[in-house]
Design a protein around this motif. Structure first.
Motif, PDB file in Angstrom:
ATOM      1  N   ALA A 108       0.825  -1.215   0.000  1.00 17.46           N
ATOM      2  CA  ALA A 108       0.000   0.000   0.000  1.00 17.46           C
ATOM      3  C   ALA A 108       0.854   1.258   0.000  1.00 17.46           C
ATOM      4  O   ALA A 108       0.542   2.244  -0.674  1.00 17.46           O
ATOM      5  N   PHE A 109       1.970   1.215   0.755  1.00 15.42           N
ATOM      6  CA  PHE A 109       2.832   2.388   0.911  1.00 15.42           C
ATOM      7  C   PHE A 109       3.919   2.339  -0.164  1.00 15.42           C
ATOM      8  O   PHE A 109       5.091   2.152   0.117  1.00 15.42           O
ATOM      9  N   THR A 110       3.517   2.523  -1.385  1.00 15.59           N
ATOM     10  CA  THR A 110       4.423   2.345  -2.520  1.00 15.59           C
ATOM     11  C   THR A 110       5.182   3.632  -2.840  1.00 15.59           C
ATOM     12  O   THR A 110       4.737   4.741  -2.502  1.00 15.59           O
ATOM     13  N   HIS A 111       6.301   3.474  -3.546  1.00 18.78           N
ATOM     14  CA  HIS A 111       7.062   4.627  -4.015  1.00 18.78           C
ATOM     15  C   HIS A 111       6.201   5.480  -4.944  1.00 18.78           C
ATOM     16  O   HIS A 111       6.239   6.719  -4.879  1.00 18.78           O
ATOM     17  N   ARG A 112       5.402   4.834  -5.781  1.00 18.12           N
ATOM     18  CA  ARG A 112       4.532   5.571  -6.704  1.00 18.12           C
ATOM     19  C   ARG A 112       3.527   6.436  -5.932  1.00 18.12           C
ATOM     20  O   ARG A 112       3.314   7.609  -6.262  1.00 18.12           O
ATOM     21  N   GLU A 205     -15.312   3.050   8.361  1.00 15.63           N
ATOM     22  CA  GLU A 205     -15.941   3.871   7.319  1.00 15.63           C
ATOM     23  C   GLU A 205     -15.315   3.592   5.953  1.00 15.63           C
ATOM     24  O   GLU A 205     -16.017   3.433   4.952  1.00 15.63           O
ATOM     25  N   ARG A 206     -13.968   3.516   5.913  1.00 16.03           N
ATOM     26  CA  ARG A 206     -13.298   3.311   4.626  1.00 16.03           C
ATOM     27  C   ARG A 206     -13.506   1.891   4.095  1.00 16.03           C
ATOM     28  O   ARG A 206     -13.468   1.667   2.881  1.00 16.03           O
ATOM     29  N   SER A 207     -13.731   0.933   4.976  1.00 13.75           N
ATOM     30  CA  SER A 207     -13.994  -0.430   4.511  1.00 13.75           C
ATOM     31  C   SER A 207     -15.300  -0.507   3.734  1.00 13.75           C
ATOM     32  O   SER A 207     -15.489  -1.406   2.904  1.00 13.75           O
ATOM     33  N   LYS A 208     -16.191   0.445   3.979  1.00 14.25           N
ATOM     34  CA  LYS A 208     -17.473   0.483   3.260  1.00 14.25           C
ATOM     35  C   LYS A 208     -17.375   1.283   1.976  1.00 14.25           C
ATOM     36  O   LYS A 208     -18.134   1.037   1.027  1.00 14.25           O
ATOM     37  N   ARG A 209     -16.438   2.259   1.958  1.00 15.72           N
ATOM     38  CA  ARG A 209     -16.324   3.126   0.778  1.00 15.72           C
ATOM     39  C   ARG A 209     -14.863   3.499   0.564  1.00 15.72           C
ATOM     40  O   ARG A 209     -14.307   4.322   1.282  1.00 15.72           O
ATOM     41  N   LEU A 214      -4.074   5.966   1.413  1.00 17.07           N
ATOM     42  CA  LEU A 214      -3.301   4.873   1.994  1.00 17.07           C
ATOM     43  C   LEU A 214      -4.190   3.916   2.785  1.00 17.07           C
ATOM     44  O   LEU A 214      -3.978   2.698   2.741  1.00 17.07           O
ATOM     45  N   LEU A 215      -5.166   4.437   3.506  1.00 16.27           N
ATOM     46  CA  LEU A 215      -6.043   3.568   4.287  1.00 16.27           C
ATOM     47  C   LEU A 215      -6.774   2.582   3.377  1.00 16.27           C
ATOM     48  O   LEU A 215      -6.857   1.384   3.690  1.00 16.27           O
ATOM     49  N   SER A 216      -7.260   3.045   2.243  1.00 16.24           N
ATOM     50  CA  SER A 216      -7.888   2.132   1.286  1.00 16.24           C
ATOM     51  C   SER A 216      -6.880   1.124   0.768  1.00 16.24           C
ATOM     52  O   SER A 216      -7.190  -0.059   0.596  1.00 16.24           O
ATOM     53  N   GLY A 217      -5.635   1.595   0.522  1.00 17.55           N
ATOM     54  CA  GLY A 217      -4.584   0.690   0.066  1.00 17.55           C
ATOM     55  C   GLY A 217      -4.263  -0.379   1.084  1.00 17.55           C
ATOM     56  O   GLY A 217      -4.027  -1.545   0.731  1.00 17.55           O
ATOM     57  N   LEU A 218      -4.257  -0.023   2.372  1.00 19.51           N
ATOM     58  CA  LEU A 218      -4.000  -1.002   3.427  1.00 19.51           C
ATOM     59  C   LEU A 218      -5.139  -2.027   3.507  1.00 19.51           C
ATOM     60  O   LEU A 218      -4.902  -3.211   3.732  1.00 19.51           O
TER      61      LEU A 218
END
Length: 404
Positions: A108-112, A205-209, A214-218
């Motif tokens: 999730a925590f990518t260089h890009r 909240e982010r797990s639903k949307r 980064l949180l979505s990436g994790l």
């Protein structure tokens, strides 16, 4: 507030405590004596050992078999002990658990993701610098160094703008204290609880949307069927308060102060040598001064035997001033080779966010240098933080000369 004096008498045995406010003021004379007189130092009062030479610190950071991270990075309770991963996530783990967690977080925590953030990082920095440029004086810490990385990490994670000031205040409550003590104050524990609660709600909240953060990436990071649990994700977000916000904040203040103390370097820095400014700061006065480890077996160094299950402080700040590695180490020199610096750690626990930290520091100082021709610091108004492992400033009042 009483502080103990740093011993100057060479006939006195050298003493070192990470809780001593006098050491916080200037640890480097103590480090120099430790390296020469007691490279394996024993503090009986606080029950730890300290390694101060570059070769020993670097080797221990790389040797996770004998120098374990399982009890955490700071020696005061409750940050130290079997529950340390609640505060430090995978940084307080050894292989194979550390390997698994770091691999998933890295997805999730990518260089890009970090590099794509640069335009927004610059926009955030420019907003703060624009307000600074309208005045003749400002507080480097309150007006830029503290709020800027909070906004960047919040942007990266996906924290709404309306919540960012609260996150910054909670982080400060965790990291700093006003009394010499080996314990974490009650308000710090309350702040940790509040952060856990906040990030738990944000994760739900982010797990639903999902969004592009980064949180979505994790939440989406996977290695086959293996995914991070919600509790593990919250742990990573708590880690970012210290590793992502505090480190950059202190680096910016330390860079600003070091260049003020060294006029030749300051002129070169403000004239464009920003990357050298950042790297030499990380060597000369790193925000992370000490990293704790636990020995898994007896270790003998320099004729001294450290027992198994001992607390060991690896003094990064001392290692970065070791004359065996850095010529004239107490000189702030933008032209030196900083390749051996341990400012971002070493080995498998080398800071995963080093790229982001460098980006933030470079961009903030570039934006400052674009409007500031010179500056001075009001020494009488300077106030340092008090932390067992970090070094930097709480207040850094500055008078600026604007570019014309």
């Amino acid at each position: 507030m009483a502080v103990s004096a740093i011993p100057e008498d060479r006939n006195m045995s050298v003493d070192y405590s990470p809780f001593d406010f006098a050491v916080h003021e200037d640890p480097y004379p103590v480090y120099a004596r430790l390296r020469e007189e007691a490279p394996v130092h024993r503090n009986e009062t606080d029950d730890f050992w300290a390694l101060s030479r570059h070769a020993d610190v670097a080797a221990a950071l790389q040797d996770s078999a004998r120098f374990s991270s399982r009890n955490g990075l700071r020696i005061e309770p409750p940050l130290w002990g079997p529950g340390a991963e609640r505060f430090f996530s995978f940084v307080a783990m050894d292989p194979p658990r550390h390997t698994r967690m770091r691999k998933l977080v890295s997805r999730a925590f990518t260089h890009r993701r970090v590099m794509e953030l640069e335009p927004r990082v610059r926009e955030i920095a420019r907003g703060y610098v624009r307000r600074i440029a309208e005045r003749d004086s400002f507080d480097m810490m309150a007006d830029l160094a503290a709020p800027f990385p909070t906004d960047v990490i919040s942007e990266l994670v996906g924290v709404p703008e309306s919540d960012r000031a609260e996150i910054r205040e909670l982080g400060k409550a965790v990291m700093y204290k006003e009394e010499e003590s080996t314990d974490l104050p009650p308000q710090a524990m309350q702040a940790i609880g509040a952060l856990v609660g906040y990030y738990t709600e944000l994760t739900v909240e982010r797990s639903k949307r999902r969004t592009d953060d980064l949180l979505s990436g994790l939440l989406d990071a996977a290695e086959g069927d293996d995914r991070l649990t919600p509790e593990e994700i919250v742990g990573v977000l708590i880690l970012l308060v210290g590793a992502g916000i505090e480190t950059t904040m202190l680096t910016l203040g330390n860079a600003w102060h070091a260049a003020w103390r060294h006029p030749e370097a300051r002129r070169a820095a403000l004239d464009g040598r920003i990357e050298d400014w950042v790297e030499e700061t990380l060597r000369f006065d790193p925000p992370t001064q000490a990293i704790a480890r636990t020995t898994t077996e007896p270790v003998e160094l320099h004729g001294v035997r450290i027992p198994a299950d001992a607390r060991v402080l690896l003094l990064v700040g001392s290692a970065n001033r070791d004359p065996r590695v850095f010529a004239d180490p107490d000189r702030f020199d933008l032209g030196r080779d900083t390749g051996a610096s341990l400012g971002f750690g070493h080995g498998r626990h080398r800071c995963l966010g080093a790229g982001l930290g460098r980006l933030e520091a470079r961009v903030a100082l570039e934006e400052l240098a674009s409007v500031v021709a010179d500056y001075a610091i009001d020494d009488a108004g300077v106030r340092r933080i008090h932390s067992s492992n970090n070094r930097g400033f709480a207040v850094l009042p500055s008078m600026v000369t604007a570019r014309r």
